[in-house]
Design a protein around this motif. Structure first.
Motif, PDB file in Angstrom:
ATOM      1  N   THR A 133      47.046  50.862  38.170  1.00  0.00           N
ATOM      2  CA  THR A 133      47.575  50.756  39.527  1.00  0.00           C
ATOM      3  C   THR A 133      48.901  50.015  39.534  1.00  0.00           C
ATOM      4  N   ASN A 134      48.980  48.952  38.744  1.00  0.00           N
ATOM      5  CA  ASN A 134      50.190  48.121  38.756  1.00  0.00           C
ATOM      6  C   ASN A 134      51.090  48.379  37.560  1.00  0.00           C
ATOM      7  N   ASP A 144      43.521  48.465  34.572  1.00  0.00           N
ATOM      8  CA  ASP A 144      43.091  48.129  35.934  1.00  0.00           C
ATOM      9  C   ASP A 144      43.553  49.217  36.907  1.00  0.00           C
ATOM     10  N   ARG A 145      42.595  49.832  37.571  1.00  0.00           N
ATOM     11  CA  ARG A 145      42.923  50.854  38.571  1.00  0.00           C
ATOM     12  C   ARG A 145      42.094  50.573  39.813  1.00  0.00           C
ATOM     13  N   GLN A 146      42.775  50.381  40.924  1.00  0.00           N
ATOM     14  CA  GLN A 146      42.106  49.988  42.151  1.00  0.00           C
ATOM     15  C   GLN A 146      41.302  51.144  42.730  1.00  0.00           C
TER      16      GLN A 146
END
Length: 213
Positions: free
Chosen positions: A9-10, A35-37
């Motif tokens: 995500t970021n 990390d993936r929201q």
């Protein structure tokens, strides 16, 4: 050596690194999301989104799927999965078209686990207790203190770079109030703190700097 190409995500690195994928390198490249929201998972997808994007960028479909399945399975020593073959665990997906690669059905160990974007009942799933958020974090909540004492005229600032995890090292004048460094939205600065909430009850680190948001 294996290269994991990340699309989180970021941190968006897939498009930039697509040129690395060639017939000579593709067997040593894996896809990962880090990390993936949840919002991105729902709207775009996870690894399936990376496969679609890679194919849209000119990567052959079989190669893109291989980097999402067989390659990472082999790297992590999961020799019983990652491919459709006799003796392998039947963890499978069904999709209608390579042009769009939208997952229609998911099989786990040979049984349908999800269909048309919805999870299906799984044996024993109703008996699994969902942990409360606080019981899943080993943190002394009463000891949390976000105050950052500051007496100087300059602080180290972590400079955020859009769509990347790498950061800049900046020195900036802090916004002080009653001897404390405080967040200053007008200066695009905020405070940041992280802690180890898994292995110990103590703090990982108390941030002594601001973060450039």
């Amino acid at each position: 050596m294996v290269i994991f190409i990340r699309e989180a995500t970021n941190a968006h690195n897939l498009q930039t690194l697509l040129p690395l994928i060639t017939p000579a390198t593709s067997r040593r490249i894996c896809f990962c999301t880090d990390d993936r929201q949840p919002a991105d998972l729902l709207d775009l997808g996870g690894i399936d989104y990376m496969v679609r994007t890679a194919m849209q960028g000119g990567i052959p479909p079989v190669t893109a799927i291989q980097m999402a399945t067989l390659n990472p399975s082999e790297w992590f020593g999961l020799r019983d999965r990652g491919a459709v073959a006799p003796g392998r665990v039947a963890d499978l997906i069904v999709f209608e078209s390579l042009a769009d690669f939208r997952v229609k059905r998911v099989y786990r160990a040979g049984q349908v686990a999800a269909e048309e974007g919805r999870l299906l009942p799984w044996p024993g799933s109703a008996r699994q207790r969902q942990p409360r958020v606080r019981s899943s974090m080993n943190v002394d909540w009463d000891s949390l203190d976000f105050a950052i004492p500051a007496a100087g005229r300059a602080v180290r600032v972590i400079g955020a770079i859009e769509d990347q995890l790498i950061t800049e090292h900046l020195i900036e004048p802090p916004t002080l109030r009653d001897g404390l460094a405080v967040a200053d939205p007008g200066a695009i600065c905020s405070k940041w703190r992280s802690w180890n909430g898994i292995r110990t009850a103590g703090m990982w680190a108390k941030a002594s700097s601001s973060v450039l948001a």
